[in-house]
Design a protein around this motif. Sequence first.
Motif, PDB file in Angstrom:
ATOM      1  N   GLU A 120       0.836  -1.195   0.000  1.00 32.90           N
ATOM      2  CA  GLU A 120       0.000   0.000   0.000  1.00 32.90           C
ATOM      3  C   GLU A 120       0.875   1.252   0.000  1.00 32.90           C
ATOM      4  OE1 GLU A 120      -3.146   0.097  -0.326  1.00 32.90           O
ATOM      5  OE2 GLU A 120      -3.744  -1.996   0.032  1.00 32.90           O
ATOM      6  N   GLU A 121       0.300   2.335  -0.453  1.00 31.27           N
ATOM      7  CA  GLU A 121       1.013   3.608  -0.440  1.00 31.27           C
ATOM      8  C   GLU A 121       1.385   3.981   0.998  1.00 31.27           C
ATOM      9  OE1 GLU A 121       0.315   8.293  -1.717  1.00 31.27           O
ATOM     10  OE2 GLU A 121      -1.186   6.763  -2.174  1.00 31.27           O
ATOM     11  N   GLY A 122       2.650   4.325   1.228  1.00 33.21           N
ATOM     12  CA  GLY A 122       3.130   4.695   2.550  1.00 33.21           C
ATOM     13  C   GLY A 122       3.634   3.531   3.382  1.00 33.21           C
ATOM     14  N   GLN A 123       3.542   2.307   2.866  1.00 33.70           N
ATOM     15  CA  GLN A 123       4.025   1.153   3.623  1.00 33.70           C
ATOM     16  C   GLN A 123       5.553   1.124   3.617  1.00 33.70           C
ATOM     17  OE1 GLN A 123       2.269  -2.561   2.384  1.00 33.70           O
ATOM     18  NE2 GLN A 123       3.877  -3.790   3.352  1.00 33.70           N
ATOM     19  N   VAL A 124       6.150   0.724   4.763  1.00 32.22           N
ATOM     20  CA  VAL A 124       7.606   0.652   4.875  1.00 32.22           C
ATOM     21  C   VAL A 124       8.110  -0.520   4.044  1.00 32.22           C
ATOM     22  CG1 VAL A 124       9.547   0.325   6.432  1.00 32.22           C
ATOM     23  CG2 VAL A 124       7.589   1.706   7.158  1.00 32.22           C
ATOM     24  N   MET A 125       9.070  -0.230   3.167  1.00 34.16           N
ATOM     25  CA  MET A 125       9.680  -1.284   2.360  1.00 34.16           C
ATOM     26  C   MET A 125      11.101  -1.600   2.836  1.00 34.16           C
ATOM     27  SD  MET A 125       8.396  -0.613  -1.547  1.00 34.16           S
ATOM     28  CE  MET A 125       9.450   0.798  -1.779  1.00 34.16           C
ATOM     29  N   CYS A 126      11.889  -0.573   3.136  1.00 37.11           N
ATOM     30  CA  CYS A 126      13.252  -0.779   3.613  1.00 37.11           C
ATOM     31  C   CYS A 126      13.516   0.178   4.781  1.00 37.11           C
ATOM     32  CB  CYS A 126      14.279  -0.524   2.507  1.00 37.11           C
ATOM     33  SG  CYS A 126      14.178  -1.674   1.116  1.00 37.11           S
ATOM     34  N   GLU A 127      14.214  -0.329   5.807  1.00 38.37           N
ATOM     35  CA  GLU A 127      14.573   0.496   6.951  1.00 38.37           C
ATOM     36  C   GLU A 127      16.073   0.363   7.182  1.00 38.37           C
ATOM     37  OE1 GLU A 127      13.126   1.330  11.557  1.00 38.37           O
ATOM     38  OE2 GLU A 127      12.238  -0.295  10.370  1.00 38.37           O
ATOM     39  N   ILE A 128      16.766   1.528   7.258  1.00 40.11           N
ATOM     40  CA  ILE A 128      18.227   1.563   7.397  1.00 40.11           C
ATOM     41  C   ILE A 128      18.580   1.962   8.823  1.00 40.11           C
ATOM     42  CG2 ILE A 128      20.335   2.626   6.500  1.00 40.11           C
ATOM     43  CD1 ILE A 128      18.825   3.154   3.909  1.00 40.11           C
ATOM     44  N   ASP A 129      19.667   1.390   9.339  1.00 44.91           N
ATOM     45  CA  ASP A 129      20.137   1.713  10.685  1.00 44.91           C
ATOM     46  C   ASP A 129      20.474   3.204  10.763  1.00 44.91           C
ATOM     47  OD1 ASP A 129      21.158   1.774  13.197  1.00 44.91           O
ATOM     48  OD2 ASP A 129      22.953   0.577  12.754  1.00 44.91           O
ATOM     49  N   PRO A 130      19.806   3.979  11.665  1.00 46.66           N
ATOM     50  CA  PRO A 130      20.052   5.427  11.732  1.00 46.66           C
ATOM     51  C   PRO A 130      21.386   5.795  12.347  1.00 46.66           C
ATOM     52  CG  PRO A 130      18.505   4.775  13.426  1.00 46.66           C
ATOM     53  CD  PRO A 130      18.757   3.553  12.598  1.00 46.66           C
TER      54      PRO A 130
END
Length: 437
Positions: A120-130
């Motif tokens: 869906e639009e706005g769904q998290v696809m990739c998350e990087i270590d901040p």
Amino acid sequence: MKLFPILTAVIVCVALYFVVLDRASLTNFAARFVPEPQSAPQSVAEDTAETGATDDTPSADVDAAEDDRIHVVVRRSEAQVTENAVLMRGRTEAMRLVNVASETSGRIISTPIRAGAFVEEGQVMCEIDPGTSQSALEEAQARLAEARARVPEAEARLPEARAMLAQAQAQLTSAEIDGNAASRLNESGFGSDTRAASAAAVLAAAEAGVESAAAGLQSAEAGLQSASASVRSAEAAVTRAEDAIADFTIYAPFSGLLETDTAELGALMQPGAICATIIQLDPIKLVGFVPEAQIDRVAMGARAGAELSSGQRVEGEVTFVSRSADDDTRTFRVEITVPNAELLIRDGQTADILVQTEGTPAHLLPSSALTLDDDGRLGVRSVVDGVVEFVEVQMIRDTPNGVLLTGLPDVADVITVGQEFVTAGVEVRTTYEELTQ
């Protein structure tokens, strides 16, 4: 050798000769044995006068034998408005296809989503270590708070500086009055020179006080502007820190299907590295290319249909017509938007597309009626007042019942049998198909 078969063959050959090559002599010979026709009743005579002589009467045979005009079969054709669609070959194309890329560097800490999944639009696809980005944000927020705290202090200095300036201006006014009085008394001999000099010194000191107060006011205003600038700078630093943190999370820009897996857990991302490829198939586009000779017949909003290579048939409407031709093919791009709620249509399928256009008056004639003139032009031969005319035509399309042609008048007598044995300007005898069928 038996004689009877030979005689039979000779008799058959003679009969064929008279039937095929010398039919007139055979007709005249047979007419000698036909009795004179009886006078027909009045009703029969009237019918004969209305309908003309029938083929089975001797007079008709004699007239036909004496008439040396070529006999042709014609069809009376009337033009009918027919749909004239523009046919083109094209393909399906996704409404959107985007490679979602990273804007920062770091390692993936999210579980990958596999290809084929719907996001869906706005769904998290990739998350990087901040990493330390959160600490940088907190530091920027602290500096912003400090800068904002300096603003009230700078604002409080302004009233004091304005009051000092007002006081200095009042002292200057008083010194000017005293100086004028002392100067006049001195001139009239009622005042001493010492008093006049003292008044002038006080006036000069008041003027210096005004200048000093004005400088203090300007300094206070500059301090307020500096404090405000510090606040804006700190706010910009906070915004940059927040944006940097936001870049560590990659969201789906629109709803669609994943064409690839998202980045794997632990993968090192760099700016520009692909997180995933997402495709939107509802609605979907049909893309075709129209020759420049037919592009003016395609209009925005026109209905269109297509048959895909899989046999599926779809309908939509024209949503884009290119204004610029392809340099190599001299064709124009046309896009048709088609609903695809069930996602049955895939990107890149071949399609035969028909775009509906305004109806065109056309004649439906057998393809055998088509011929060429001496200049190689395609047309048909028609009969006007017993004389053959060649009419150039344009073929719209072929159908199971014949070909659709334009270029003829609304009503035309077109030769369907014998057109190859006559030319323009030749007088002919005609028989209408409706009378012989």
